[in-house]
Design an enzyme around this catalytic site. Sequence first.
Site, PDB file in Angstrom:
ATOM      1  N   ARG A 148     114.623  50.011 -78.209  1.00  0.00           N
ATOM      2  CA  ARG A 148     114.479  50.478 -79.591  1.00  0.00           C
ATOM      3  C   ARG A 148     115.463  49.761 -80.498  1.00  0.00           C
ATOM      4  O   ARG A 148     115.243  49.637 -81.695  1.00  0.00           O
ATOM      5  CB  ARG A 148     114.731  51.990 -79.676  1.00  0.00           C
ATOM      6  CG  ARG A 148     113.612  52.833 -79.109  1.00  0.00           C
ATOM      7  CD  ARG A 148     114.068  54.242 -78.865  1.00  0.00           C
ATOM      8  NE  ARG A 148     115.107  54.257 -77.855  1.00  0.00           N
ATOM      9  CZ  ARG A 148     115.395  55.286 -77.066  1.00  0.00           C
ATOM     10  NH1 ARG A 148     114.741  56.411 -77.207  1.00  0.00           N
ATOM     11  NH2 ARG A 148     116.337  55.208 -76.160  1.00  0.00           N
TER      12      ARG A 148
ATOM     13  N   HIS B 249     107.465  56.061 -74.983  1.00  0.00           N
ATOM     14  CA  HIS B 249     107.141  55.547 -73.647  1.00  0.00           C
ATOM     15  C   HIS B 249     105.701  55.030 -73.608  1.00  0.00           C
ATOM     16  O   HIS B 249     105.425  53.991 -72.995  1.00  0.00           O
ATOM     17  CB  HIS B 249     107.285  56.656 -72.593  1.00  0.00           C
ATOM     18  CG  HIS B 249     108.685  57.139 -72.370  1.00  0.00           C
ATOM     19  ND1 HIS B 249     109.037  58.462 -72.425  1.00  0.00           N
ATOM     20  CD2 HIS B 249     109.827  56.458 -72.060  1.00  0.00           C
ATOM     21  CE1 HIS B 249     110.331  58.592 -72.161  1.00  0.00           C
ATOM     22  NE2 HIS B 249     110.834  57.388 -71.951  1.00  0.00           N
TER      23      HIS B 249
ATOM     24  N   LYS C  14     122.270  61.976 -64.975  1.00  0.00           N
ATOM     25  CA  LYS C  14     121.655  63.009 -65.820  1.00  0.00           C
ATOM     26  C   LYS C  14     121.175  64.198 -64.990  1.00  0.00           C
ATOM     27  O   LYS C  14     120.752  64.021 -63.841  1.00  0.00           O
ATOM     28  CB  LYS C  14     120.436  62.435 -66.555  1.00  0.00           C
ATOM     29  CG  LYS C  14     120.731  61.296 -67.515  1.00  0.00           C
ATOM     30  CD  LYS C  14     119.427  60.781 -68.112  1.00  0.00           C
ATOM     31  CE  LYS C  14     119.641  59.635 -69.076  1.00  0.00           C
ATOM     32  NZ  LYS C  14     118.369  59.019 -69.510  1.00  0.00           N
TER      33      LYS C  14
ATOM     34  N   SER D 184     113.782  60.780 -75.499  1.00  0.00           N
ATOM     35  CA  SER D 184     113.638  62.038 -74.744  1.00  0.00           C
ATOM     36  C   SER D 184     114.808  62.976 -75.012  1.00  0.00           C
ATOM     37  O   SER D 184     114.625  64.194 -75.137  1.00  0.00           O
ATOM     38  CB  SER D 184     113.549  61.738 -73.248  1.00  0.00           C
ATOM     39  OG  SER D 184     112.402  61.000 -72.951  1.00  0.00           O
TER      40      SER D 184
HETATM   41  O1  PNS Z   1     115.195  56.805 -68.474  1.00  0.00           O
HETATM   42  P1  PNS Z   1     116.540  56.475 -67.873  1.00  0.00           P
HETATM   43  O2  PNS Z   1     117.269  57.726 -67.446  1.00  0.00           O
HETATM   44  O3  PNS Z   1     117.383  55.618 -68.765  1.00  0.00           O
HETATM   45  O4  PNS Z   1     116.238  55.601 -66.552  1.00  0.00           O
HETATM   46  C1  PNS Z   1     117.299  55.125 -65.737  1.00  0.00           C
HETATM   47  C2  PNS Z   1     116.753  54.751 -64.361  1.00  0.00           C
HETATM   48  C3  PNS Z   1     116.100  55.995 -63.727  1.00  0.00           C
HETATM   49  C4  PNS Z   1     115.734  53.645 -64.513  1.00  0.00           C
HETATM   50  C5  PNS Z   1     117.962  54.271 -63.484  1.00  0.00           C
HETATM   51  O5  PNS Z   1     118.905  55.310 -63.403  1.00  0.00           O
HETATM   52  C6  PNS Z   1     117.510  53.854 -62.096  1.00  0.00           C
HETATM   53  O6  PNS Z   1     117.026  52.749 -61.922  1.00  0.00           O
HETATM   54  N1  PNS Z   1     117.651  54.767 -61.101  1.00  0.00           N
HETATM   55  C7  PNS Z   1     117.233  54.515 -59.731  1.00  0.00           C
HETATM   56  C8  PNS Z   1     118.445  54.275 -58.800  1.00  0.00           C
HETATM   57  C9  PNS Z   1     118.953  52.850 -58.946  1.00  0.00           C
HETATM   58  O7  PNS Z   1     118.287  51.899 -58.611  1.00  0.00           O
HETATM   59  N2  PNS Z   1     120.186  52.746 -59.478  1.00  0.00           N
HETATM   60  C10 PNS Z   1     120.799  51.462 -59.765  1.00  0.00           C
HETATM   61  C11 PNS Z   1     120.354  50.968 -61.139  1.00  0.00           C
HETATM   62  S1  PNS Z   1     121.094  49.436 -61.561  1.00  0.00           S
END
Ligand code: PNS
Length: 160
Positions: free
Chosen positions: A90, A17, A41, A127
């Site tokens: 990645r 990150h 998650k 992670s």
């Molecule tokens: O590190 P991650 O878990 O891959 O991140 C995913 C994240 C948190 C960026 C995604 O789940 C997100 O944007 N969550 C916020 C809610 C939202 O906007 N959902 C629609 C995404 S298209």
Amino acid sequence: MTIAVLPGSFDPVTVGHIDIATRAATLFEHVIVAVAHNSAKTPLLDGETRLALASAALEPLTNVTVEATSGLLVDFCRDRGATVIVKGLRGGADYDYERPMALMNRSLTGIETVFVTGDPALAHVASSLVRDVARHGGDISPYVPDAVVAAVAEATHRAR
Ligand code: PNS
């Protein structure tokens, strides 16, 4: 001024990150790292801890700030005046995971997602793997900032 949002769960923040945030900081005038909730998650670390650890890790980057967010990412971007979402890749699996989110976010408000390729030397740093190594008693210190090691050990112990 172009403001970019770099979102993620950061459960926990890793050297991967930090690599992506460092690269994003050279591309955009301001980068907001958004510590978000991924509804798919159940995090190991609570939101406050994830925010504190990411803030400390990214503190040296002067044009990067770290905030917690809940709700839709596109709403957060609009509220902050951000016109770009930035994500790290990645490899191909990351692209397959990220593509639907990039398309959904663009469909919602028109916001574009820019992908930054991470350092290949860190391609194995995730992670989820860090949490798994910790769970099985392995040494995670090469993959995370120092402060994260103790926080993950404590949370892993508590989760047993
Ligand atoms: O590190 P991650 O878990 O891959 O991140 C995913 C994240 C948190 C960026 C995604 O789940 C997100 O944007 N969550 C916020 C809610 C939202 O906007 N959902 C629609 C995404 S298209």
